[in-house]
Design a protein around this motif. Sequence first.
Motif, short mmCIF file in Angstrom:
data_model
loop_
_atom_site.label_atom_id
_atom_site.label_comp_id
_atom_site.label_asym_id
_atom_site.label_seq_id
_atom_site.Cartn_x
_atom_site.Cartn_y
_atom_site.Cartn_z
N THR A 156 0.84 -1.20 0.00
CA THR A 156 0.00 0.00 0.00
C THR A 156 0.88 1.25 0.00
N LEU A 157 0.51 2.23 -0.83
CA LEU A 157 1.33 3.44 -0.95
C LEU A 157 1.00 4.43 0.16
N ASP A 158 1.56 4.17 1.33
CA ASP A 158 1.52 5.13 2.42
C ASP A 158 2.92 5.16 3.03
N LEU A 159 3.22 6.26 3.71
CA LEU A 159 4.56 6.42 4.28
C LEU A 159 4.56 6.05 5.74
N ARG A 160 5.55 5.24 6.12
CA ARG A 160 5.70 4.80 7.50
C ARG A 160 7.15 4.99 7.95
N LYS A 161 7.36 5.89 8.83
CA LYS A 161 8.67 6.12 9.49
C LYS A 161 9.73 6.75 8.62
N SER A 162 10.12 6.10 7.49
CA SER A 162 11.29 6.60 6.76
C SER A 162 11.11 6.46 5.25
N LEU A 163 11.77 7.37 4.54
CA LEU A 163 11.73 7.38 3.07
C LEU A 163 13.14 7.67 2.57
N LEU A 164 13.64 6.81 1.69
CA LEU A 164 14.97 6.98 1.12
C LEU A 164 14.87 7.34 -0.36
N PHE A 165 15.56 8.40 -0.76
CA PHE A 165 15.71 8.76 -2.17
C PHE A 165 17.12 8.36 -2.62
N TYR A 200 4.79 15.79 5.15
CA TYR A 200 5.13 14.74 6.11
C TYR A 200 6.33 15.17 6.96
N PRO A 201 6.17 16.16 7.83
CA PRO A 201 7.32 16.61 8.63
C PRO A 201 7.82 15.55 9.61
N GLU A 202 6.95 14.58 9.94
CA GLU A 202 7.33 13.56 10.90
C GLU A 202 8.11 12.40 10.27
N ILE A 203 8.09 12.30 8.93
CA ILE A 203 8.77 11.21 8.24
C ILE A 203 10.25 11.57 8.05
N LYS A 204 11.13 10.63 8.33
CA LYS A 204 12.56 10.86 8.13
C LYS A 204 12.90 10.70 6.66
N LEU A 205 13.33 11.78 6.03
CA LEU A 205 13.72 11.76 4.62
C LEU A 205 15.24 11.64 4.53
N ARG A 206 15.69 10.61 3.81
CA ARG A 206 17.12 10.40 3.62
C ARG A 206 17.44 10.36 2.13
N LEU A 207 18.68 10.69 1.81
CA LEU A 207 19.14 10.68 0.43
C LEU A 207 20.44 9.91 0.33
N LEU A 208 20.50 8.99 -0.62
CA LEU A 208 21.76 8.34 -0.98
C LEU A 208 22.29 9.01 -2.23
N THR A 209 23.50 9.56 -2.14
CA THR A 209 24.05 10.31 -3.28
C THR A 209 25.56 10.15 -3.32
N ILE A 243 19.35 22.44 -0.88
CA ILE A 243 17.89 22.47 -0.96
C ILE A 243 17.24 22.21 0.40
N GLY A 244 17.96 21.61 1.33
CA GLY A 244 17.53 21.56 2.72
C GLY A 244 16.22 20.85 2.99
N VAL A 245 16.00 19.69 2.37
CA VAL A 245 14.77 18.94 2.65
C VAL A 245 15.07 17.58 3.29
N PHE A 246 16.33 17.18 3.33
CA PHE A 246 16.67 15.84 3.82
C PHE A 246 17.14 15.89 5.27
N ASP A 247 16.72 14.89 6.05
CA ASP A 247 17.17 14.76 7.43
C ASP A 247 18.55 14.15 7.51
N GLU A 248 18.88 13.31 6.53
CA GLU A 248 20.18 12.64 6.52
C GLU A 248 20.63 12.44 5.08
N ILE A 249 21.91 12.71 4.81
CA ILE A 249 22.48 12.52 3.49
C ILE A 249 23.59 11.48 3.59
N LEU A 250 23.40 10.36 2.91
CA LEU A 250 24.38 9.28 2.89
C LEU A 250 25.19 9.38 1.61
N VAL A 251 26.51 9.33 1.72
CA VAL A 251 27.37 9.63 0.58
C VAL A 251 28.16 8.40 0.14
N LEU A 252 28.08 8.10 -1.16
CA LEU A 252 28.94 7.09 -1.77
C LEU A 252 30.22 7.79 -2.23
#
Length: 395
Positions: free
Chosen positions: A37-46, A69-78, A89-98
């Motif tokens: 089901t397309l709903d957000l729970r806890k965390s979202l990774l881009f 969704y201010p309560e959802i943790k947004l992360r980015l793998l880049t 752009i300041g929208v991610f809570d955590e930025i993971l770097v390769l």
Amino acid sequence: MKLKLKKWMDYYVGGLLIAMLRPVVILLGILLRRDHTLDLRKSLLFIKLQGGGSLVIAYPGLLALRRKYPEIKLRLLTTTALKPFAETIGVFDEILVLRDHSFMSLFASAGYCLLKTIGTDTCIDFEVYSRLSGVFTLLTLARNRIGFYLESMFWRKGLYTHLVFFNRFSGSFNFYEQTVRLFGALPANHSICREHLKKQLSLPAACAASSSRRIVLAPACSELGRERMLSVDQWRAFFQRRFTTGPYPEFIFVGTHQDLDLSRRLEMELKAISPEIHTENHCGKFPLQESLRVIAQADEFWTIDSGLLHFARILGVHCVSFWGPTDPQTRLKPFDEVSEEVYYKKIPCSPCIHVTEEPPCRGNNVCLTLLLRGRGIDRQSEVPLPVFLPHSRSS
């Protein structure tokens, strides 16, 4: 690592891993019957690994998701190169770097990032062409895995739970924004994006007036598609057309250290038009955010298809941009608030970047040459098309 090696690894290593994993994934999907089901729970990774400009194009959608969704943790793998864009752009809570400067650092950092992201609820893969990004998405074991497909979805079926069609000949912003619409988020409008970006850059509500007209010029782009760049001769043709007499504006150059040689040569071209033209060269001196502060205070911003252009449009600066190997309609989202001049002449082999593995002109960008010569081309038969001839040894 060079771009060519990264592409080779993505194609062959990624293809092998997909061939091995896909049958297993399809079987487990049948057996486990997970709730997709397309709903957000806890965390979202881009995931976004190449093209900082694409991350800025996706900004309205990303900001909308952050606001909804201010309560959802947004992360980015880049990657290292894109990290400054993500921070700005300041929208991610955590930025993971390769760290992709060597094979060992890439392998080690990928393992670390995977351990950090296993079990994330939802993963959205913004990479349209990458195979390895699809493999990483799968290995996160995310409940929902969203990605794009092009003409064929065969290899992507199973890796992703939801696929969004990506039409390379339409505005890419449509498809980035479609992924956030799946969760009920409507893309933020231009004024909301502008105010959010100005806050990120700590810009005042109104910039101080300058005694002279200022033009910021960014003549270069990333290694991904250098055919987008104008040559010194092409820039000279535009300078001469634009400035026939004074008063002349002040020119400020921004970019990376790799752009320094080109920008210095363009400074000389401007001085050849008139010694009265004042120039400043900040290439390689400023980080991204400082360059954006300089752009925000300019009267005009001149550039090619680049990440800085997309930032400048959001900041509301008058933009002058040149296109050829890419089509502006596939990159520039229409904003009523944006004042700009877009130079582009459609010819049969354009666009070629992101369409073919290697442009037929091999970097001799015929499209930009014809554009800046000012030739009136109305029929396709008038265009001298480049012919790609593979390198071969004489027999």
